[in-house]
Design a protein around this motif. Structure first.
Motif, PDB file in Angstrom:
ATOM      1  N   ARG A 208      57.203  47.112 -27.080  1.00  0.00           N
ATOM      2  CA  ARG A 208      56.929  48.390 -27.008  1.00  0.00           C
ATOM      3  C   ARG A 208      56.686  49.084 -25.808  1.00  0.00           C
ATOM      4  O   ARG A 208      56.474  48.205 -24.779  1.00  0.00           O
ATOM      5  CB  ARG A 208      55.814  48.756 -27.840  1.00  0.00           C
ATOM      6  CG  ARG A 208      54.275  48.468 -27.255  1.00  0.00           C
ATOM      7  CD  ARG A 208      53.180  48.569 -28.305  1.00  0.00           C
ATOM      8  NE  ARG A 208      52.042  48.304 -27.460  1.00  0.00           N
ATOM      9  CZ  ARG A 208      51.047  47.455 -28.037  1.00  0.00           C
ATOM     10  NH1 ARG A 208      51.173  46.849 -29.342  1.00  0.00           N
ATOM     11  NH2 ARG A 208      49.969  47.252 -27.505  1.00  0.00           N
ATOM     12  N   HIS A 219      52.614  43.825 -23.515  1.00  0.00           N
ATOM     13  CA  HIS A 219      52.576  43.075 -24.855  1.00  0.00           C
ATOM     14  C   HIS A 219      54.165  42.846 -25.287  1.00  0.00           C
ATOM     15  O   HIS A 219      54.273  41.798 -25.895  1.00  0.00           O
ATOM     16  CB  HIS A 219      52.143  43.915 -25.861  1.00  0.00           C
ATOM     17  CG  HIS A 219      50.473  44.041 -25.688  1.00  0.00           C
ATOM     18  ND1 HIS A 219      49.805  42.991 -26.242  1.00  0.00           N
ATOM     19  CD2 HIS A 219      49.767  44.996 -25.561  1.00  0.00           C
ATOM     20  CE1 HIS A 219      48.465  43.510 -26.252  1.00  0.00           C
ATOM     21  NE2 HIS A 219      48.574  44.846 -25.638  1.00  0.00           N
ATOM     22  N   ASP A 226      44.898  41.920 -27.162  1.00  0.00           N
ATOM     23  CA  ASP A 226      43.861  42.823 -27.260  1.00  0.00           C
ATOM     24  C   ASP A 226      42.752  42.148 -28.353  1.00  0.00           C
ATOM     25  O   ASP A 226      43.206  41.272 -29.118  1.00  0.00           O
ATOM     26  CB  ASP A 226      44.305  43.936 -28.136  1.00  0.00           C
ATOM     27  CG  ASP A 226      45.172  44.780 -27.211  1.00  0.00           C
ATOM     28  OD1 ASP A 226      45.057  44.790 -26.071  1.00  0.00           O
ATOM     29  OD2 ASP A 226      46.283  45.417 -27.795  1.00  0.00           O
ATOM     30  N   ASP A 270      40.453  50.694 -21.859  1.00  0.00           N
ATOM     31  CA  ASP A 270      41.439  49.664 -22.670  1.00  0.00           C
ATOM     32  C   ASP A 270      40.490  48.318 -22.419  1.00  0.00           C
ATOM     33  O   ASP A 270      41.367  47.367 -22.166  1.00  0.00           O
ATOM     34  CB  ASP A 270      42.600  49.747 -22.124  1.00  0.00           C
ATOM     35  CG  ASP A 270      43.827  49.060 -23.005  1.00  0.00           C
ATOM     36  OD1 ASP A 270      43.352  48.712 -24.250  1.00  0.00           O
ATOM     37  OD2 ASP A 270      45.084  48.940 -22.861  1.00  0.00           O
ATOM     38  N   HIS A 273      41.735  45.014 -23.698  1.00  0.00           N
ATOM     39  CA  HIS A 273      43.030  44.380 -23.193  1.00  0.00           C
ATOM     40  C   HIS A 273      42.812  43.333 -22.019  1.00  0.00           C
ATOM     41  O   HIS A 273      42.073  43.796 -21.269  1.00  0.00           O
ATOM     42  CB  HIS A 273      44.076  45.547 -22.923  1.00  0.00           C
ATOM     43  CG  HIS A 273      45.302  45.184 -22.195  1.00  0.00           C
ATOM     44  ND1 HIS A 273      46.370  45.365 -22.982  1.00  0.00           N
ATOM     45  CD2 HIS A 273      45.729  44.915 -21.127  1.00  0.00           C
ATOM     46  CE1 HIS A 273      47.351  44.967 -22.154  1.00  0.00           C
ATOM     47  NE2 HIS A 273      46.796  44.550 -21.115  1.00  0.00           N
TER      48      HIS A 273
HETATM   49 ZN   LIG Z   1      46.739  45.683 -25.071  1.00  0.00          ZN
END
Ligand SMILES: [Zn+2]
Length: 280
Positions: A208, A219, A226, A270, A273
């Motif tokens: 993505r 990813h 995550d 984030d 992550h």
């Molecule tokens: Zn992530």
């Protein structure tokens, strides 16, 4: 590599463990059936006659627990009988095999001058986070994936009742990832892992584009994972994110020792992550 556990240079396949356990069950007169590496009803029945193995455990976990019990029986240090294949158990298993083959337990490692070759795990220097370097090192997005067998079960963050024992990741991060998770298990133990939600898995491989951008997300190569996204939301900073708390210092240190990068620790967003790519 889908059914192998890798640690340092050791690769122990589950099938090998099952065959070994079946032979030992048969030696004890417990009738596990032929030693074929498959856990059939005879093997399950034989394992159920061994005390110290939880009946609720999955068959593979029972096999590992039985091997741990055999180690204990032979005074080989293996830690708690939990049915999990951490480095201590792998090490103990190798000694046990040596013992059954030769009748002797191998000599303990001596760090003298003659034998001063210390075997450290091979640490990967991960590439910088830019498309060119990433493709040069990992290949095109979504390629070269393998399965990692987890040293402790994880639970899907979007469906917590769903337990997983493996997930897809890039083959170049597999060994490092396995070492990280094994060390996490050694350091925290199963109970703390659950309490801290280190086993709440929010995803790894997903091809993505980055949110709000045109670049591919880490990813996309299966090199980012995550954890516990509910309590570590994308825009949350260290005041809000649970993974910024002191309880998680060692968790992050273990990742960083292997060269992984926490966006939370590096950029304070984030916090769910972690990635196997260095920041520019
Ligand atoms: Zn992530």
């Amino acid at each position: 590599m889908s059914t192998s556990f890798t640690f340092n240079k050791t690769i122990i396949g589950m099938k090998e463990l099952i065959i070994f356990a079946q032979k030992q069950l048969n030696n004890k007169g417990l009738n596990a059936g032929s030693a074929d590496g498959l856990i059939g009803s005879k093997t399950i029945a034989a394992l159920s006659k061994v005390s110290g193995i939880e009946i609720t455990w999955e068959p593979e976990r029972k096999i590992i627990a039985f091997i741990q019990l055999l180690c204990k029986e032979n005074s080989i240090e293996t830690g708690v009988v939990d049915g999990l294949l951490g480095p201590k158990t792998q090490d103990a298993y190798e000694k046990l095999v040596h013992l059954t083959e030769t009748g002797k337990i191998p000599e303990p490692w001596r760090n003298d001058t003659e034998n001063a070759v210390v075997s450290l795990p091979e640490k990967t220097i991960f590439p910088l986070q830019n498309y060119k370097d990433l493709v040069a090192f990992y290949g095109e997005v979504g390629t070269n994936q393998t399965k990692i067998q987890l040293p402790y079960p994880n639970y899907l963050s979007w469906e917590l009742s769903k337990k997983i024992s493996s997930f897809s990741c890039h083959e170049k991060v597999h060994d490092s990832l396995f070492r990280v998770l094994t060390r996490v298990l050694e350091h925290y133990g199963q109970e703390e892992i659950s309490r801290l939600k280190l086993d709440v898995w929010g995803g790894c491989l997903s091809v993505r584009q980055m949110r709000g951008g045109t670049d591919y997300s880490m990813h996309s190569w299966g090199i980012a994972i995550d954890y516990d996204p509910v309590n570590n939301q994308l825009k949350w900073n260290k005041e809000k994110a649970s993974f910024a708390k002191p309880d998680y210092n060692e968790w992050w240190k273990i990742w960083e020792d292997e060269g992984w990068v926490s966006l939370g620790r590096a950029k304070n967003y984030d916090w769910m992550h972690v990635q196997a790519a260095r920041l520019k």
